[in-house]
Design an enzyme around this catalytic site. Structure first.
Site, PDB file in Angstrom:
ATOM      1  N   LYS A 175       1.741   4.590  -6.546  1.00  0.00           N
ATOM      2  CA  LYS A 175       1.925   3.306  -5.871  1.00  0.00           C
ATOM      3  C   LYS A 175       1.569   2.214  -6.862  1.00  0.00           C
ATOM      4  CE  LYS A 175      -1.274   3.579  -2.526  1.00  0.00           C
ATOM      5  NZ  LYS A 175      -1.995   3.108  -1.338  1.00  0.00           N
ATOM      6  N   ASN A 207       0.823  -1.222   0.000  1.00  0.00           N
ATOM      7  CA  ASN A 207       0.000   0.000   0.000  1.00  0.00           C
ATOM      8  C   ASN A 207       0.843   1.251   0.000  1.00  0.00           C
ATOM      9  OD1 ASN A 207      -2.233  -1.629   0.139  1.00  0.00           O
ATOM     10  ND2 ASN A 207      -2.148  -1.681   2.363  1.00  0.00           N
ATOM     11  N   CYS A 208       1.929   1.172  -0.741  1.00  0.00           N
ATOM     12  CA  CYS A 208       2.970   2.161  -0.549  1.00  0.00           C
ATOM     13  C   CYS A 208       2.830   3.424  -1.385  1.00  0.00           C
ATOM     14  CB  CYS A 208       4.312   1.515  -0.858  1.00  0.00           C
ATOM     15  SG  CYS A 208       4.163   0.246  -2.088  1.00  0.00           S
ATOM     16  N   VAL A 209       3.461   4.450  -0.922  1.00  0.00           N
ATOM     17  CA  VAL A 209       3.661   5.721  -1.624  1.00  0.00           C
ATOM     18  C   VAL A 209       2.367   6.419  -2.011  1.00  0.00           C
ATOM     19  CG1 VAL A 209       5.548   6.686  -2.935  1.00  0.00           C
ATOM     20  CG2 VAL A 209       5.167   4.256  -3.016  1.00  0.00           C
TER      21      VAL A 209
END
Lengths: 346, 427
Positions: free
Chosen positions: B247, B240-242
């Site tokens: 992402k 679930n990044c950035v």
């Protein structure tokens, strides 16, 4: 029928050459010089309602007075648009066209257009704000310039979408705008790679940026007498984020009084969207080390910690905004007699 | 490796008595699915909703998007994450093509985003075109942030597997075969085609900034080689990044467009020999290690050309360009995919780093491009979240419910694996 007011210098206004470069601005309710040729290009849809003429030297040496007269005429005549030049490679004329078009656009909100040779110093004075049609370097290029200017002027008057610089004939404004492409990014990347592997032509979508280099300031001779300020782009703010600084792509900075506290822990947290905040929230001094600076102050290593702490968010923040924030914060610190800054990121 | 992807075209999702697919309609038994997800004691409650293309529906704050699938043979589901570890990349998988699981719920961090199913907003997210089963997860009270993120991540993946099961015996509409042998075999088949690798960089920085390969956090790895089939078979998932705009959601890993578009050229203009996953680390030593190691793998494998995709922006721009410099210096032709941070007016320098070797770059657009999206008839989740998300600000949700925000906040808008269509042009 749209109404256009035209601006030219003393030469194109048919008053005279260098000897007349000092004349004050004047207004004629008719088309003079290039205004006539321009009028032909927009015939049927727009008309030139008058021509402003000003000496190049007068404009550049008496800018405020010249603009005051010019703006008053424009307010009285109420045109839908102001067109200036083309100035080709005439530097002072280019600066005047830039001055007039930027002032009209910013103060009156009217569409404006000018034309110049790309090396004209007037280009840098206005190209990011107004459309500058790319022309040849001398008046011999007039016949090529006016049709391009006429076409673009009509588009601007009608509020139509303006295409790419090469398509419309204006100089790139240095703005990178987001558009929807025909193919998805990965397909464009594969096509570009295949072209490279087979030595076929390809065009990058993002030419590499050129960076500013900052010369470091001279070293501080005696730290024990120096006032040191703490500045961070790590998004450390008081709880509740009172100034509503953005978690990415910051549009502002904040400053907070830290003269009465020994550390940021407790009262501060991070709103930065670009890193794991858990450990910064436990102890914000990990990002902006007020605790250590205050210890150094007590030990006499440094003279004093400046009473305000400055902060913003670095992630995704445009360089344009960073330059603005840095200039504003730097000015305050300089005026307050701060000798040095600890600037932390994340 | 040989992977057969069976597509079952999904034309609508409805709630019903059974979780099954009939005539392209996916029905979901709400109660069974909620009970299944609540088996995790860290999940306090789950709400389910449906968002269809064209409906005036806004989904926010979106954490991840996942494609529902079921593995028929050759390994299991999200190997090493929701399932025991098995080798992925071979065998048969059934896919509910056109459907997606979208997770929302209490905000974990600023990197969550918005999906609009209609109008202006729909243009900027690929997930306006999927039939979305939205899983709103309320975690148990008192979970610390890392556990909260893990809980919603796992719930989303489990939801996708629960729904994917409906495809096990469903009628198959289309079968795609992904078959690339070992490097020796392929080079014998295509001796004159240039060898190409795909380097996929993953943000690897902590909460909401990690990716996982067979369940291993990308922070912990040296750059590693995958067969292209492994990633499109579920070996790589999103942490679930950035920022939402760039992402790489789990759905985008399962359907990695860079891999698929390279696959399409395999045997025609190129010999696609593999995927290298590279962690984007935060320390300088980490960056040197990752970039040197990536270039070394490309050289060792004899690549003639490489596509490098980034995840996120800012400091990873340095990793991207350091890898490019190393590859070009070694004579390997390199194309980069990135996005830009050139400010609301598009006038600022677009990257945080620069190198003259980067001569071939694809741009996914400006993350700070501001869009205005009209008021929704229905909001799934909580649209007030926009004020604190990356790309939003206090007051960007207007009184009539319209939303003015940067692309930063729009899921998948400026995808740096080239999953979407945005780009930036100089004006």
């Amino acid at each position: 029928m749209y109404k256009i007011l035209y601006y030219v210098n003393q030469f194109f206004g048919q008053i005279g050459g260098e000897d007349k470069a000092g004349i004050e601005p004047e207004f004629h309710q008719k088309s003079i010089g290039p205004a006539m040729g321009f009028g032909v290009q927009v015939k049927g849809q727009a008309e030139v309602i008058g021509t402003l003429i000003c000496g190049d030297n007068y404009f550049n040496e008496n800018r405020e007075a010249a603009l005051e007269y010019i703006m008053n005429v424009i307010k009285e005549q109420k045109p839908d648009m102001v067109v200036a030049g083309p100035a080709f490679n005439a530097g002072r004329y280019g600066m005047a066209c830039a001055g007039v078009t930027v002032a009209v656009q910013e103060q009156l909100g009217l569409p404006v257009l000018t034309g110049m040779y790309e090396e004209n110093p007037g280009v840098d004075a206005c190209k990011t704000k107004v459309y500058v049609v790319k022309t040849g370097n001398s008046a011999a290029a007039m016949k090529d310039a006016l049709p391009v200017m006429g076409k673009l002027a009509l588009k601007l008057l009608k509020g139509e979408e303006i295409g790419k610089p090469a398509e419309e004939g204006y100089l790139p404004q240095g703005r990178r705008l987001t558009v929807i492409a025909d193919e998805r990014g990965s397909k464009r990347a594969v096509d570009m790679l295949v072209a490279r592997l087979y030595d076929k032509p390809f065009e990058t979508e993002l030419p590499m940026p050129v960076f500013d280099r900052v010369t470091p300031a001279a070293a501080i001779k005696d730290l024990s007498k120096a006032t040191i300020a703490l500045v961070t782009t790590g998004g450390i703010v008081p709880h509740g984020n009172p100034d509503r600084i953005q978690s990415a792509s910051a549009q502002k900075w904040g400053k907070y009084d830290v003269s009465k506290i020994d550390e940021l822990k407790g009262d501060y947290y991070t709103i930065h969207g670009g890193y794991d905040p858990v450990y910064a929230n436990e102890k914000p001094d990990r990002v902006a080390p007020l605790d250590l600076l205050k210890e150094y102050e007590k030990e006499g290593v440094i003279g004093k910690v400046f009473e305000y702490f400055y902060t913003t968010t670095g992630t995704g923040t445009a360089v344009g905004n960073s330059i603005k924030f840095g200039t504003e914060i730097g000015k305050e610190l300089k005026e307050a007699g701060v000798d040095g800054v600890i600037l932390t990121s994340t | 490796m040989k992977l057969e992807q069976n597509r079952i075209y999904i034309k609508d999702i409805q709630f019903g008595d059974v979780t099954a697919v009939n005539n392209g309609i996916l029905t979901v038994n709400k109660e069974e699915m909620i009970n299944f997800l609540k088996e995790d004691p860290k999940v306090k409650d789950v709400k389910l909703d449906i968002a269809r293309p064209g409906e005036k529906t806004r989904i926010i704050p979106v954490k991840d998007v996942i494609e529902p699938r079921v593995k028929i043979s050759g390994g299991k589901g999200f190997s090493g994450v929701t399932q025991t570890t098995t080798q992925l990349g071979d065998g048969i998988v059934n896919i509910l093509y056109g459907a997606a699981i979208v997770t929302v719920g209490d905000i974990v961090g600023f990197q969550e985003g918005v999906v609009d199913m209609w109008g202006e907003g729909a243009k900027y997210t690929p997930f306006s075109k999927t039939f979305n089963l939205v899983v709103d997860i309320e975690p148990a009270e008192g979970l610390e942030p890392h556990m909260h993120e893990t809980t919603v991540r796992m719930a989303g993946l489990k939801a996708a597997e629960f729904v994917g099961e409906a495809g096990r015996d469903a009628k198959i509409d289309e079968t795609l075969t992904y078959d690339i042998g070992n490097i020796d075999e392929e080079t014998k088949k295509y001796p004159n085609l240039p060898k190409v690798l795909y380097v996929e960089m993953l943000i690897s920085q902590g909460l909401l900034h990690d990716g996982y390969i067979y369940g291993v956090n990308s922070q912990l790895i040296l750059p590693t080689l995958l067969h292209p089939n492994e990633e499109i078979d579920g070996a790589v998932i999103s942490g679930n990044c950035v920022a939402a705009c760039d992402k790489i959601t789990t759905y985008q890993h399962q359907n990695n467009s860079a891999i698929l578009d390279l696959y399409a050229e395999h045997g025609k203009t190129i010999n696609f020999i593999g995927v290298i996953i590279t962690p984007e680390l935060t320390t300088l030593q980490g960056k040197f290690r990752s970039c040197d190691y990536t270039a070394k793998l490309c050289k060792t494998l004899g690549a003639n050309g490489v596509i490098v995709s980034e995840e996120g922006y800012g400091n990873p721009d340095s990793d991207l360009l350091m890898i490019c410099k190393r590859l070009e210096t070694a004579g390997i032709k390199t194309v980069l995919i990135t996005d830009e941070c050139s400010g609301w007016d598009g006038a600022s320098q677009p990257l945080a780093d620069t190198t003259p070797e980067a001569v071939a770059v694809v741009s996914g657009g400006n993350v700070s491009h501001v869009v205005t999206m009209g008021p929704a008839d229905k909001v799934i989740g909580n649209d007030k979240a926009i004020a604190t998300l990356s790309g939003g600000w206090e007051g960007c949700l207007e009184a009539d419910g319209s939303l003015k925000c940067e692309l930063n906040a729009v899921i998948g808008a400026t995808s740096e694996i080239g999953f979407h269509y945005c780009t930036a042009r100089e004006y």
